[in-house]
Write a protein that holds these residues in place. Structure first.
Motif, PDB file in Angstrom:
ATOM      1  N   PHE A  87      -5.678 -11.856  14.252  1.00  0.00           N
ATOM      2  CA  PHE A  87      -5.032 -10.904  13.341  1.00  0.00           C
ATOM      3  C   PHE A  87      -5.017 -11.470  11.923  1.00  0.00           C
ATOM      4  O   PHE A  87      -4.569 -12.588  11.692  1.00  0.00           O
ATOM      5  N   ARG A  88      -5.525 -10.681  10.961  1.00  0.00           N
ATOM      6  CA  ARG A  88      -5.564 -11.123   9.574  1.00  0.00           C
ATOM      7  C   ARG A  88      -4.807 -10.180   8.637  1.00  0.00           C
ATOM      8  O   ARG A  88      -5.143 -10.038   7.469  1.00  0.00           O
ATOM      9  N   GLY A  89      -3.791  -9.541   9.175  1.00  0.00           N
ATOM     10  CA  GLY A  89      -2.872  -8.797   8.328  1.00  0.00           C
ATOM     11  C   GLY A  89      -2.977  -7.292   8.433  1.00  0.00           C
ATOM     12  O   GLY A  89      -4.005  -6.734   8.824  1.00  0.00           O
ATOM     13  N   ARG A  90      -1.856  -6.658   8.045  1.00  0.00           N
ATOM     14  CA  ARG A  90      -1.778  -5.202   7.990  1.00  0.00           C
ATOM     15  C   ARG A  90      -1.423  -4.787   6.574  1.00  0.00           C
ATOM     16  O   ARG A  90      -0.710  -5.501   5.868  1.00  0.00           O
ATOM     17  N   GLN A  91      -1.878  -3.611   6.185  1.00  0.00           N
ATOM     18  CA  GLN A  91      -1.704  -3.132   4.819  1.00  0.00           C
ATOM     19  C   GLN A  91      -0.482  -2.199   4.734  1.00  0.00           C
ATOM     20  O   GLN A  91      -0.600  -0.962   4.708  1.00  0.00           O
ATOM     21  N   GLU A  92       0.703  -2.804   4.759  1.00  0.00           N
ATOM     22  CA  GLU A  92       1.982  -2.104   4.653  1.00  0.00           C
ATOM     23  C   GLU A  92       2.050  -0.893   5.578  1.00  0.00           C
ATOM     24  O   GLU A  92       1.888  -1.022   6.770  1.00  0.00           O
ATOM     25  N   GLN A  93       2.226   0.305   5.010  1.00  0.00           N
ATOM     26  CA  GLN A  93       2.484   1.484   5.838  1.00  0.00           C
ATOM     27  C   GLN A  93       1.228   2.210   6.276  1.00  0.00           C
ATOM     28  O   GLN A  93       1.303   3.313   6.819  1.00  0.00           O
ATOM     29  N   GLU A  94       0.052   1.617   6.094  1.00  0.00           N
ATOM     30  CA  GLU A  94      -1.186   2.307   6.427  1.00  0.00           C
ATOM     31  C   GLU A  94      -1.318   2.511   7.943  1.00  0.00           C
ATOM     32  O   GLU A  94      -1.002   1.619   8.729  1.00  0.00           O
ATOM     33  N   SER A 141      -8.059   2.838   3.054  1.00  0.00           N
ATOM     34  CA  SER A 141      -7.058   3.191   4.054  1.00  0.00           C
ATOM     35  C   SER A 141      -6.601   4.655   3.979  1.00  0.00           C
ATOM     36  O   SER A 141      -6.885   5.386   3.034  1.00  0.00           O
ATOM     37  N   TRP A 142      -5.865   5.016   5.017  1.00  0.00           N
ATOM     38  CA  TRP A 142      -5.138   6.279   5.167  1.00  0.00           C
ATOM     39  C   TRP A 142      -3.710   5.925   5.576  1.00  0.00           C
ATOM     40  O   TRP A 142      -3.527   4.971   6.335  1.00  0.00           O
ATOM     41  N   PRO A 143      -2.650   6.611   5.136  1.00  0.00           N
ATOM     42  CA  PRO A 143      -2.618   7.893   4.415  1.00  0.00           C
ATOM     43  C   PRO A 143      -2.310   7.778   2.917  1.00  0.00           C
ATOM     44  O   PRO A 143      -2.077   8.803   2.278  1.00  0.00           O
ATOM     45  N   THR A 144      -2.349   6.576   2.354  1.00  0.00           N
ATOM     46  CA  THR A 144      -1.989   6.452   0.935  1.00  0.00           C
ATOM     47  C   THR A 144      -3.172   6.585   0.002  1.00  0.00           C
ATOM     48  O   THR A 144      -3.005   6.683  -1.214  1.00  0.00           O
ATOM     49  N   GLY A 145      -4.405   6.555   0.553  1.00  0.00           N
ATOM     50  CA  GLY A 145      -5.586   6.629  -0.291  1.00  0.00           C
ATOM     51  C   GLY A 145      -5.746   5.419  -1.189  1.00  0.00           C
ATOM     52  O   GLY A 145      -6.223   5.529  -2.321  1.00  0.00           O
ATOM     53  N   LYS A 146      -5.378   4.238  -0.676  1.00  0.00           N
ATOM     54  CA  LYS A 146      -5.427   3.010  -1.461  1.00  0.00           C
ATOM     55  C   LYS A 146      -6.565   2.104  -1.002  1.00  0.00           C
ATOM     56  O   LYS A 146      -7.075   2.217   0.119  1.00  0.00           O
ATOM     57  N   VAL A 147      -6.926   1.175  -1.879  1.00  0.00           N
ATOM     58  CA  VAL A 147      -7.830   0.077  -1.548  1.00  0.00           C
ATOM     59  C   VAL A 147      -7.030  -1.215  -1.615  1.00  0.00           C
ATOM     60  O   VAL A 147      -6.191  -1.400  -2.517  1.00  0.00           O
ATOM     61  N   TRP A 148      -7.317  -2.115  -0.669  1.00  0.00           N
ATOM     62  CA  TRP A 148      -6.598  -3.391  -0.571  1.00  0.00           C
ATOM     63  C   TRP A 148      -7.594  -4.541  -0.580  1.00  0.00           C
ATOM     64  O   TRP A 148      -8.701  -4.431  -0.051  1.00  0.00           O
ATOM     65  N   ARG A 149      -7.172  -5.689  -1.159  1.00  0.00           N
ATOM     66  CA  ARG A 149      -8.020  -6.887  -1.247  1.00  0.00           C
ATOM     67  C   ARG A 149      -7.386  -8.024  -0.455  1.00  0.00           C
ATOM     68  O   ARG A 149      -6.196  -8.326  -0.607  1.00  0.00           O
ATOM     69  N   HIS A 150      -8.211  -8.675   0.366  1.00  0.00           N
ATOM     70  CA  HIS A 150      -7.721  -9.791   1.168  1.00  0.00           C
ATOM     71  C   HIS A 150      -7.531 -11.023   0.290  1.00  0.00           C
ATOM     72  O   HIS A 150      -8.437 -11.402  -0.462  1.00  0.00           O
ATOM     73  N   THR A 151      -6.375 -11.650   0.372  1.00  0.00           N
ATOM     74  CA  THR A 151      -6.084 -12.828  -0.453  1.00  0.00           C
ATOM     75  C   THR A 151      -5.854 -14.079   0.381  1.00  0.00           C
ATOM     76  O   THR A 151      -5.346 -15.076  -0.129  1.00  0.00           O
ATOM     77  N   GLY A 152      -6.240 -14.028   1.643  1.00  0.00           N
ATOM     78  CA  GLY A 152      -6.120 -15.198   2.504  1.00  0.00           C
ATOM     79  C   GLY A 152      -5.084 -15.010   3.590  1.00  0.00           C
ATOM     80  O   GLY A 152      -4.075 -14.319   3.394  1.00  0.00           O
ATOM     81  N   GLY A 153      -5.332 -15.635   4.749  1.00  0.00           N
ATOM     82  CA  GLY A 153      -4.389 -15.527   5.859  1.00  0.00           C
ATOM     83  C   GLY A 153      -4.210 -14.088   6.285  1.00  0.00           C
ATOM     84  O   GLY A 153      -5.160 -13.393   6.618  1.00  0.00           O
ATOM     85  N   THR A 154      -2.956 -13.626   6.257  1.00  0.00           N
ATOM     86  CA  THR A 154      -2.652 -12.237   6.591  1.00  0.00           C
ATOM     87  C   THR A 154      -2.195 -11.444   5.366  1.00  0.00           C
ATOM     88  O   THR A 154      -1.613 -10.374   5.493  1.00  0.00           O
ATOM     89  N   ALA A 155      -2.490 -11.974   4.164  1.00  0.00           N
ATOM     90  CA  ALA A 155      -2.001 -11.345   2.928  1.00  0.00           C
ATOM     91  C   ALA A 155      -3.046 -10.419   2.318  1.00  0.00           C
ATOM     92  O   ALA A 155      -4.243 -10.730   2.293  1.00  0.00           O
ATOM     93  N   TRP A 156      -2.567  -9.288   1.785  1.00  0.00           N
ATOM     94  CA  TRP A 156      -3.417  -8.291   1.144  1.00  0.00           C
ATOM     95  C   TRP A 156      -2.756  -7.800  -0.129  1.00  0.00           C
ATOM     96  O   TRP A 156      -1.552  -7.544  -0.152  1.00  0.00           O
ATOM     97  N   ASP A 157      -3.556  -7.672  -1.193  1.00  0.00           N
ATOM     98  CA  ASP A 157      -3.062  -7.137  -2.461  1.00  0.00           C
ATOM     99  C   ASP A 157      -3.404  -5.659  -2.573  1.00  0.00           C
ATOM    100  O   ASP A 157      -4.514  -5.234  -2.227  1.00  0.00           O
ATOM    101  N   ASP A 158      -2.446  -4.897  -3.094  1.00  0.00           N
ATOM    102  CA  ASP A 158      -2.627  -3.475  -3.345  1.00  0.00           C
ATOM    103  C   ASP A 158      -3.435  -3.296  -4.626  1.00  0.00           C
ATOM    104  O   ASP A 158      -3.005  -3.698  -5.703  1.00  0.00           O
ATOM    105  N   CYS A 159      -4.626  -2.686  -4.515  1.00  0.00           N
ATOM    106  CA  CYS A 159      -5.486  -2.460  -5.682  1.00  0.00           C
ATOM    107  C   CYS A 159      -5.354  -1.050  -6.245  1.00  0.00           C
ATOM    108  O   CYS A 159      -6.110  -0.664  -7.134  1.00  0.00           O
TER     109      CYS A 159
END
Length: 336
Positions: A175-182, A199-217
């Motif tokens: 497991f390398r992380g989940r993107q909040e409420q996606e 992703s769905w349902p926010t229509g966002k793109v996310w960037r992996h920053t290591g481990g299980t962390a993801w940044d909201d783009c």
């Protein structure tokens, strides 16, 4: 248009066909508005995935449930789930069926092996021999949405709480992380040396920053889903739902709307489902209109065939308005 692939100097697309007696087709792009019909590999209503494996074009068939796009389901409910190899201009060789699956939603080649995922049932499978598909576990214990290779590893995205996972071998996934409420992670792209997902349902793109962390783009306009992703001319492009739009990534939180490609009236959802880079241009396919669109940004030279295995030297040279591309010291493409 639900799949695209560049193979041996040609662009191929796979279609979803809503008619009762028509299976999904494969077409090869010949010129503006001209498509060569490469036949229907299967009786199922969609050719949903494509990949190049051992120098051959492989396609995955599916019984697509169009109600997932808020359309009426096709009366053609014949099962898919098979992978086929293009064996001639319009001849297809069956390379087996994913166990207990009616669809092949995605494929990727990793360490010389072809991997595939279904859409409506969970699991990842690997081709062994001519037509045997071996189970490789169920990442996150949920169905998978996309499959890709990045930074020497095989990655998969999932439905619900599955998030993003990395393949460890056998049937093991990390497991390398989940993107909040996606609820669904639909797409993977490597851009600028980093891994991005849509992703769905926010229509966002996310960037992996290591481990299980993801940044909201950032969210793409007011869209709900990011499905198609491609890197073209040094930029990341994304296709969306429900308006069937294309956006270009400028910086975190900043996306430029380029066009709405599907304007079908009186439908709830319009998708830019798939993208590919070919002949120095970015191509995109839509649902439900079934059109293919293209755009050019500046002068772009592309090598429209697979590289042989192993290490290679690539060089791009610009002289005024002329761009040349070299492979192992030999010119392979130019534009200008």
């Amino acid at each position: 248009i639900c799949s695209m692939c560049v193979h041996e100097g040609s662009l191929y697309v796979g279609t979803y066909e809503p008619d009762a007696e028509r299976g999904g087709h494969v077409y090869r792009y010949q010129a503006d508005g001209v498509w060569v019909d490469c036949g229907s590999p299967d009786v199922a209503n969609a050719v949903m995935s494509m990949a190049v494996y051992e120098g051959k074009l492989m396609v995955g068939t599916a019984c697509y449930r169009a109600k997932g796009s808020a359309l009426e389901n096709s009366p053609n409910t014949k099962p898919g789930g098979h992978v086929y190899e293009l064996a001639g201009a319009s001849e297809w060789k069956d390379r087996g069926r994913l166990p207990e699956a009616n669809d092949v939603y995605g494929m990727a080649v990793y360490k010389g092996k072809l991997f595939a995922i279904p859409m409506y049932t969970p699991g990842v499978f690997r081709l062994e021999g001519e037509s045997s598909w071996v189970p490789c576990g169920i990442p996150g214990e949920q169905r998978s949405m996309s499959l890709a290779v990045w930074n020497g590893d095989l990655w998969v995205t999932g439905n619900g709480s599955a998030g993003v996972l990395r393949y460890l071998g056998g049937s093991e996934w990390e497991f390398r992380g989940r993107q909040e409420q996606e609820n669904q992670v639909y797409a993977l792209a490597a851009y600028g040396g980093e891994l991005y997902v849509g992703s769905w349902p926010t229509g966002k793109v996310w960037r992996h920053t290591g481990g299980t962390a993801w940044d909201d783009c950032g969210q793409l306009g007011t869209e709900k889903e990011v499905m198609a992703m491609a890197v073209y001319a040094g930029k990341l492009y994304c296709g969306t739902l429900p308006l069937g739009q294309v956006y270009r990534y400028e910086a975190d939180g900043s996306w430029s709307l380029l066009a709405q490609l599907d304007s079908t009236p009186e439908v709830l959802y319009r998708r830019v489902w798939t993208m590919a880079v070919f002949d120095g241009q970015l191509f995109a396919g839509t649902l439900p209109s079934g059109h293919v669109w293209r755009m050019r940004a500046g002068q772009v030279a592309t090598l429209d065939r697979e590289l042989p295995s192993g290490w290679h030297h690539l060089a791009a040279v610009r002289q005024g308005g002329l761009v040349r591309l070299y492979l192992d010291g030999k010119p392979v493409a130019s534009v200008g």
